[in-house]
Design a protein around this motif. Sequence first.
Motif, short mmCIF file in Angstrom:
data_model
loop_
_atom_site.label_atom_id
_atom_site.label_comp_id
_atom_site.label_asym_id
_atom_site.label_seq_id
_atom_site.Cartn_x
_atom_site.Cartn_y
_atom_site.Cartn_z
N GLY A 121 0.79 -1.22 0.00
CA GLY A 121 0.00 0.00 0.00
C GLY A 121 0.82 1.27 0.00
N SER A 211 -0.52 0.85 9.97
CA SER A 211 -1.16 -0.24 9.24
C SER A 211 -1.75 -1.24 10.22
CB SER A 211 -0.15 -0.95 8.32
OG SER A 211 0.93 -1.47 9.07
N SER A 215 -2.52 -3.92 6.05
CA SER A 215 -3.10 -2.89 5.20
C SER A 215 -2.86 -1.52 5.80
CB SER A 215 -4.62 -3.11 5.03
OG SER A 215 -4.88 -4.34 4.39
N THR A 217 -3.59 2.09 7.06
CA THR A 217 -4.79 2.75 7.61
C THR A 217 -4.64 4.26 7.69
OG1 THR A 217 -3.99 2.47 9.88
CG2 THR A 217 -5.39 0.71 8.97
N ASP A 230 -5.74 4.72 2.35
CA ASP A 230 -5.56 3.33 1.91
C ASP A 230 -4.31 3.16 1.04
OD1 ASP A 230 -8.36 2.86 2.80
OD2 ASP A 230 -8.84 4.02 1.00
#
Length: 474
Positions: A121, A211, A215, A217, A230
């Motif tokens: 990401g 994260s 993922s 955040t 994101d």
Amino acid sequence: MRLVVVGGGMVGARLVEDLVAGDGDGRFTITVLGDEPGPSYNRVLLSEVVAGRASEESIRSAPLTHPRVRHVTAAATRIDRQDRVVVDSTGERHRYDFLVLATGAAARVPEVPGLDPLPGGVHVLRSLADAREVVAGCADATRAVVVGGGVLGLEVATGLRGRGLGVSVVHPGGSVMDRQLDAGAGGVVDLAMDDLGIGRHLGVGLAQVRSEAGSITGVGLSDERVVPTDLVVITAGTQPRTGLAERAGLPVRRGIVVGDDLASPDDRRIFAVGDCAEPPEGGSGLVAQGWAQAERLVHRLLDRTGAGATAAPAAPDDVVKVKSATLDVVTMGLSGPGARRPDDRALTLSDPGAGRHLEVVVRDGRLVAATCVGAGELATRLVLAYTQREPVPADPAHLLLPVRQPVAAPADPGAQVVCRCTGVSRARIEQAVADGAQDVAAVSATTRAATGCGGCRDEVCALVRDLTAVPAEA
């Protein structure tokens, strides 16, 4: 003569092409070491790939195939200066009489928690693989943070916004593009970004990346705020790739130290060009400077072997244009404290409500600097006057009010430079069409027009369309 070129990017590829073209006697055999597979590509246009306005294939160069040129897909790992050998990552040894380092630069990644290594990401933008990953990341993202508000940062931010993402820019300066724009011009760009729905966090730095379960955040800022996101794209500048030179004992400061002749002061058989080099005038980070260095070095190499070539005077290589469908920003010439003289004539016209900010600086009858925000047609004329070193009115007001006293057109229309990055004139494009090039791709392959920053592509398309009387491929 054996020449080894380390780096197959835009500058290294240009050097090899020019040397092959100028080496009519076949004096050089050339080995190119590059760690990216496939032919070279236009790294300047990676933000256009992110924005969806260019495909991967459209920014690739035609592969150079020549019996005296060998391409090796492997990274150079060591230079043996005593034996004059470059060792690559497979262990193969490449002997040289002359060595050119065109290793480029790597993305600078802030040293903050959460970025070592880069988590999923979070992306940089220095290669086609990077651009591919950013585009793929957009599919599942709704919010993006761009770290760095320079030229590339603005290009990426507007590109991601065009893909429908909510976008915020984090930048430590008081305004965006503060290396090129003063506070007034930066403020007008800020207003334009407001209209585009791009948020900004100025005067703060990145403090951490957060994260959960692999993922992203959000990102934490130096003022303790947290921005949910994101997707993160880091455009915080570059760092010259100097490791190979350092391990070989060559002088290195920020970049590989070279003289006016582009040779290392400690080894006259080794040269450096492009983003990895640190010449006496410093590095601009612009591809035009690297291409000019490649041209100079080709002439020097041919001179060393008795070809007697003479390089043409270099055109200015400091024109900066934001490649964006929604932001119109062009700067050129001197900038920064101490750059101006007391006798310089300067005029500024700022109209934030109309999204327009203009500034021109005249010295000794020549345009030496200009800033154009929201004034594309005027920017085009000023760039021409600046790069062609045309005489201009002593009163800078006449540059902003062309109805009263326009900038003189070139005496020979054919001499007008259409592609500033590569120095291609209208006459050269006309000749290419006369020789059979019937679309933009063919003209670009023949002349190199529109293979630099891409800013002249519309003009090249229009010219080809006029000359061929059939629609030119965009």
